[in-house]
Enzyme design. Sequence first.
Site, mmCIF file in Angstrom:
data_model
loop_
_atom_site.group_PDB
_atom_site.id
_atom_site.type_symbol
_atom_site.label_atom_id
_atom_site.label_comp_id
_atom_site.label_asym_id
_atom_site.label_seq_id
_atom_site.Cartn_x
_atom_site.Cartn_y
_atom_site.Cartn_z
ATOM 1 C CD GLU A 93 38.974 31.870 42.512
ATOM 2 O OE1 GLU A 93 39.367 31.645 43.668
ATOM 3 O OE2 GLU A 93 38.743 30.977 41.671
ATOM 4 C CD1 TRP A 94 44.035 38.081 45.618
ATOM 5 C CD2 TRP A 94 43.416 39.764 44.287
ATOM 6 N NE1 TRP A 94 45.118 38.906 45.460
ATOM 7 C CE2 TRP A 94 44.772 39.940 44.640
ATOM 8 C CE3 TRP A 94 42.797 40.689 43.449
ATOM 9 C CZ2 TRP A 94 45.530 41.035 44.208
ATOM 10 C CZ3 TRP A 94 43.535 41.771 42.998
ATOM 11 C CH2 TRP A 94 44.888 41.937 43.364
ATOM 12 C CB ILE A 95 44.265 34.437 40.952
ATOM 13 C CG1 ILE A 95 42.880 33.936 40.540
ATOM 14 C CG2 ILE A 95 45.320 33.353 40.796
ATOM 15 C CD1 ILE A 95 42.363 32.784 41.351
ATOM 16 C CG ASP A 196 43.810 37.711 23.958
ATOM 17 O OD1 ASP A 196 44.873 37.823 23.305
ATOM 18 O OD2 ASP A 196 43.286 38.678 24.544
#
Length: 290
Positions: A93-95, A196
């Site tokens: 999904e685009w955040i 990370d």
Amino acid sequence: MSIETMTKIGLENGRDNSKLLAVKKITGGSINEAYYVKTEQGEYFMKHHANSGKGFFKSEAIGLRIIKETDTISVPNYLSYSDSPGEAFLLMEWIEGVKSPDTEIKLGRNLAKLHQNFGSMHGFGNSTYIGILNQPNALRPNWLAYFGEYRLGHHVKNAINKGILTGARKTKFLKLLDQLDKWIPTFVEPSFLHGDLYGGNWLVGRAGEPYLVDPSFFYGDRHLELAFTELFGGFTKEFYDSYKETFPLNENYEEIKPIYQLYYLLVHLIMFGEVYGKQIDDILNRYVTK
């Protein structure tokens, strides 16, 4: 296979069968190609790597799922992934959002809550990646043994085999590995770790909600994670204050922090070169005096 074809496969596998409206290449880091994807149903982010290793995106997808299941800190939902040679991708999904006054307070608090989830042993059952480097794993009850063999020790051997560690620097790394028990604890609770976490691996979503991205998940000493956040910046005083209020740090953190940072600096030395050499030498000289 074209990017558009890979995108359509990813969307179909993720059950978005609506019309594809846009696939646009965007800036997305130094390792993968990144794309903004829009359909009639939604907006997505796709990463592609033409020469990724075995299980490259699978390991990231597993990490996203595990973190999400803790219900502590937000991560993007992923639709699908592929590790097919030359056609590897991860579709999520685009955040997108704008920071609110409490975004970094939430980030610190929620990361601490993630770290309050514990595995039964240190490490992980699958190999993962740190950057583009393969990160072998095993499950071990002893943190000192795990960190010495599968984290710092593994990349010391890797760098020696690549001809990157030579001379006095190589000698000091090997001496440090022999003396890790002076500083690194043997038994510590194995927290759930992003693995990370630097300033580029968190994003702001709707209503200022912080999201973690690009995990290299494993179970280990949470102070390793905190040490990396301090290495390259990207985190505020509010973040650290909120974290410590939720989950106070151990008293010896400042003493062991540089050794934990040394692991990540060595990874960067292998991937990006001598620009990290002075920081490495300064830490080695602090702990190895003879």
